[in-house]
Design an enzyme around this catalytic site. Structure first.
Site, PDB file in Angstrom:
ATOM      1  N   SER A 185      33.468  34.492  46.936  1.00 37.49           N
ATOM      2  CA  SER A 185      34.530  34.581  47.296  1.00 37.49           C
ATOM      3  C   SER A 185      34.938  35.940  46.989  1.00 37.49           C
ATOM      4  O   SER A 185      36.156  36.577  46.232  1.00 37.49           O
ATOM      5  CB  SER A 185      35.248  33.694  46.357  1.00 37.49           C
ATOM      6  OG  SER A 185      35.149  33.197  45.770  1.00 37.49           O
ATOM      7  N   LYS A 186      33.835  36.790  45.600  1.00 36.01           N
ATOM      8  CA  LYS A 186      34.500  37.613  45.329  1.00 36.01           C
ATOM      9  C   LYS A 186      34.688  39.352  45.436  1.00 36.01           C
ATOM     10  O   LYS A 186      34.191  39.124  46.559  1.00 36.01           O
ATOM     11  CB  LYS A 186      33.084  38.062  44.131  1.00 36.01           C
ATOM     12  CG  LYS A 186      33.383  37.292  43.143  1.00 36.01           C
ATOM     13  CD  LYS A 186      34.419  36.704  42.158  1.00 36.01           C
ATOM     14  CE  LYS A 186      34.058  36.077  40.486  1.00 36.01           C
ATOM     15  NZ  LYS A 186      34.378  34.243  40.774  1.00 36.01           N
ATOM     16  N   ASN A 187      35.777  40.558  45.054  1.00 32.58           N
ATOM     17  CA  ASN A 187      35.625  41.272  45.608  1.00 32.58           C
ATOM     18  C   ASN A 187      35.085  42.284  45.901  1.00 32.58           C
ATOM     19  O   ASN A 187      34.202  42.738  47.492  1.00 32.58           O
ATOM     20  CB  ASN A 187      36.574  42.628  44.511  1.00 32.58           C
ATOM     21  CG  ASN A 187      37.777  42.233  44.332  1.00 32.58           C
ATOM     22  OD1 ASN A 187      38.237  40.800  43.344  1.00 32.58           O
ATOM     23  ND2 ASN A 187      38.748  42.813  44.275  1.00 32.58           N
TER      24      ASN A 187
END
Length: 376
Positions: A188-190
């Site tokens: 779910s990170k950048n």
């Protein structure tokens, strides 16, 4: 309530846009069956390191493992003290504990929620070996005074940049200031893998070599183990995903910034606080964090509106049951503790539409109006 739910993060939207490319890459990896320490891992390591302005990248199993690798490579071990913050995910402390070191906390800036570097002097002891600043939510820590302090006292600096891929301080990307930068590539990170992955960045060839050895069972040559390492390799399937996503990162960050701008424009002065961006830094909005009255009631209201929210993080680390042995008590970090009951994260991902952003804004305003009418 609208029929369209808006999640905190929509991973499927990004996947569908890249699906043909990703499935083709998976097929190539599986045809070749070189599943780790392969060409895609090496290509991704090089590309990500260059993006951060570093010479070396060391892919690994997770952001948590990245931090542990960095600490071990820097020679941090039993009884050493590492200065960090309590307003972060538990992984920051887990890595410190994993190498036998002791986390020492300082409080945070009340506006950015990041390390208050002015407190470093207060917690310095003869056992202090490193500073571990956390670039939280997408905003860079003020690195110059941190680096100046570290150099003055002979300390290592390990950046936890797990939520700040591409964020800058004075025009320089995070992960390139300290001895080592650590990034989570959690889905779910950048920039996210399809599961767990991490990477360390450095300009120090010796540290890079040590981290490569530690992540692969302490060996440079197979079955010759120089130290007790760990199984912390980045597999080729994850590297394939990351290589495909990498060229999109800047555009995705710009989309996040545009969504944040829209939120800010309409929510500033309505909610108790919107994110602050310092003139010397950029924010890449891994999370969009606001402060609201009666946070738990707000979250329930938003859920009923079909809008996802989360809290990053509800209980500061110094008050977590796992950290009781370190001897911290309530009241020791007043800014961190005052913030914890008020913060909440709104939906934030590149694929949000203008219509969705406006729906979130309208629901937040509706809640604030509801609170105002019932407290009058």
């Amino acid at each position: 309530m609208s029929s369209e739910n808006i999640p905190l993060v929509d991973l499927r939207a990004q996947y569908l846009a890249l699906k043909p490319e990703i499935m083709a890459a998976f097929e190539e990896v599986l045809e070749g069956m070189q599943l780790f320490i392969g060409p895609r891992q090496r290509a991704f390591e090089q590309e990500f390191a260059m993006y951060c302005g570093c010479q070396f990248g060391v892919g690994n199993a997770s952001g948590t493992h990245a931090l542990e690798l960095a600490l071990r490579a820097c020679g941090i071990g039993a009884g050493d003290e590492v200065i960090t913050v309590a307003n972060t995910f538990i992984a920051t402390v887990e890595a410190i504990a994993a190498v036998g070191a002791i986390p020492v906390f300082v409080d945070i800036d009340p506006e950015t929620y990041l390390m208050n570097w002015q407190q470093l002097e207060q917690v310095l002891t003869p056992r202090t070996r490193a500073i571990l600043p956390v670039h939280l939510y997408g905003h860079a820590v003020e690195m110059q005074p941190v680096m100046d302090f570290a150099r003055a006292h002979g300390l290592r600096v390990i950046e936890d940049a797990s939520q700040a891929h591409g964020a800058t301080y004075k025009g320089q990307r995070v992960g390139s200031f300290g001895d080592i930068g650590c990034f989570s590539l959690y889905y779910s990170k950048n920039l996210g893998a399809f599961g767990e992955a991490g990477i360390c960045t450095t300009n120090d060839a010796d540290l890079a070599e040590k981290m490569r050895m530690y992540r692969d069972h302490g060996s440079r040559v197979r079955y010759l183990h120089e130290v007790v390492g760990a199984n912390g390799r980045l597999d080729e399937l994850q590297a394939a995903v990351l290589l495909i996503k990498m060229p999109h990162l800047e555009r995705w960050n710009e989309a996040r910034q545009a969504h944040a701008h829209a939120y800010n424009e309409q929510l500033r002065g309505i909610v108790d606080a919107v994110p602050v961006v310092r003139p010397w830094g950029t924010h890449v909005y891994c999370y969009y964090v606001i402060q609201v009255p009666d946070r738990d009631r707000f979250r329930q209201f938003m859920q009923e509106e079909g809008i996802g929210t989360n809290v990053h993080y509800p209980v500061p680390l110094h008050l977590q049951p796992a950290c009781v042995p370190y001897g911290y008590k309530p009241g020791m970090f007043p800014v961190t503790e005052a913030l914890a009951p008020k913060i909440v994260s709104l939906p934030m991902y590149p694929e949000l539409t203008g219509k969705q952003v406006q729906r979130v804004i309208d629901s937040v305003k509706k809640y604030i109006g509801f609170v105002a009418s019932h407290s009058a």
